[in-house]
Design a protein around this motif. Structure first.
Motif, PDB file in Angstrom:
ATOM      1  N   LEU A  27       0.842  -1.195   0.000  1.00  0.00           N
ATOM      2  CA  LEU A  27       0.000   0.000   0.000  1.00  0.00           C
ATOM      3  C   LEU A  27       0.874   1.240   0.000  1.00  0.00           C
ATOM      4  CD1 LEU A  27      -2.604  -1.080   2.699  1.00  0.00           C
ATOM      5  CD2 LEU A  27      -2.834  -1.212   0.208  1.00  0.00           C
ATOM      6  N   MET A  29       1.296   5.506   0.305  1.00  0.00           N
ATOM      7  CA  MET A  29       0.693   6.725   0.841  1.00  0.00           C
ATOM      8  C   MET A  29       0.034   7.466  -0.319  1.00  0.00           C
ATOM      9  SD  MET A  29       3.823   8.064   3.252  1.00  0.00           S
ATOM     10  CE  MET A  29       3.049   9.643   3.483  1.00  0.00           C
ATOM     11  N   GLU A  30      -1.020   8.161  -0.007  1.00  0.00           N
ATOM     12  CA  GLU A  30      -1.690   8.949  -1.024  1.00  0.00           C
ATOM     13  C   GLU A  30      -0.702   9.941  -1.644  1.00  0.00           C
ATOM     14  OE1 GLU A  30      -5.328  12.148  -1.402  1.00  0.00           O
ATOM     15  OE2 GLU A  30      -5.388  10.674   0.225  1.00  0.00           O
ATOM     16  N   GLY A  31      -0.634   9.962  -2.950  1.00  0.00           N
ATOM     17  CA  GLY A  31       0.235  10.883  -3.668  1.00  0.00           C
ATOM     18  C   GLY A  31       1.645  10.365  -3.912  1.00  0.00           C
ATOM     19  N   ASP A  34       2.537   9.819  -7.646  1.00  0.00           N
ATOM     20  CA  ASP A  34       2.654  11.099  -8.339  1.00  0.00           C
ATOM     21  C   ASP A  34       3.967  11.798  -7.986  1.00  0.00           C
ATOM     22  OD1 ASP A  34       1.631  13.255 -10.016  1.00  0.00           O
ATOM     23  OD2 ASP A  34       1.369  14.363  -8.129  1.00  0.00           O
TER      24      ASP A  34
END
Length: 104
Positions: A27, A29-31, A34
């Motif tokens: 999993l 982390m968000e971002g 990017d």
């Protein structure tokens, strides 16, 4: 299931742990994807880890992050543990020379 006072072979359990660690769902982390994508366009990116070579590569590939890193430096393949100076001297000399064992 392991029970109290059961005798186990440490190396066998260590091997199983490493195998399962590499098989887990990675999993992010968000971002994170990017950020790595953006940074990889303007920066050389490396992984420096205590982790076992095979396990770390497998986890990076499963997460989709592997493609962003120019090389992976780990204690197992270098032969020195962090934070020993020899470990970081090895990393610096290979980054400076532009050598890469992973290559993309």
């Amino acid at each position: 299931m392991l029970r109290m006072r059961e005798i186990v072979v440490g190396l066998e359990w260590e091997g199983l742990y490493r195998e399962l660690l590499g098989d887990g769902n990675q999993l992010l982390m968000e971002g994170a994807m990017d950020v790595c994508h953006r940074l990889s366009k303007t920066h050389r990116m490396f992984v420096i880890t205590y982790g076992i070579t095979h396990t770390q590569i497998k986890r990076l590939k499963q997460s989709g992050l592997y493609k962003f890193f120019e090389d992976i430096f780990d204690s197992q393949s270098i032969g020195y543990q962090k934070p020993k100076g020899e470990f970081f001297n090895y990393v610096i000399s290979h980054i400076s020379d532009g050598e890469s064992s992973v290559g993309h």
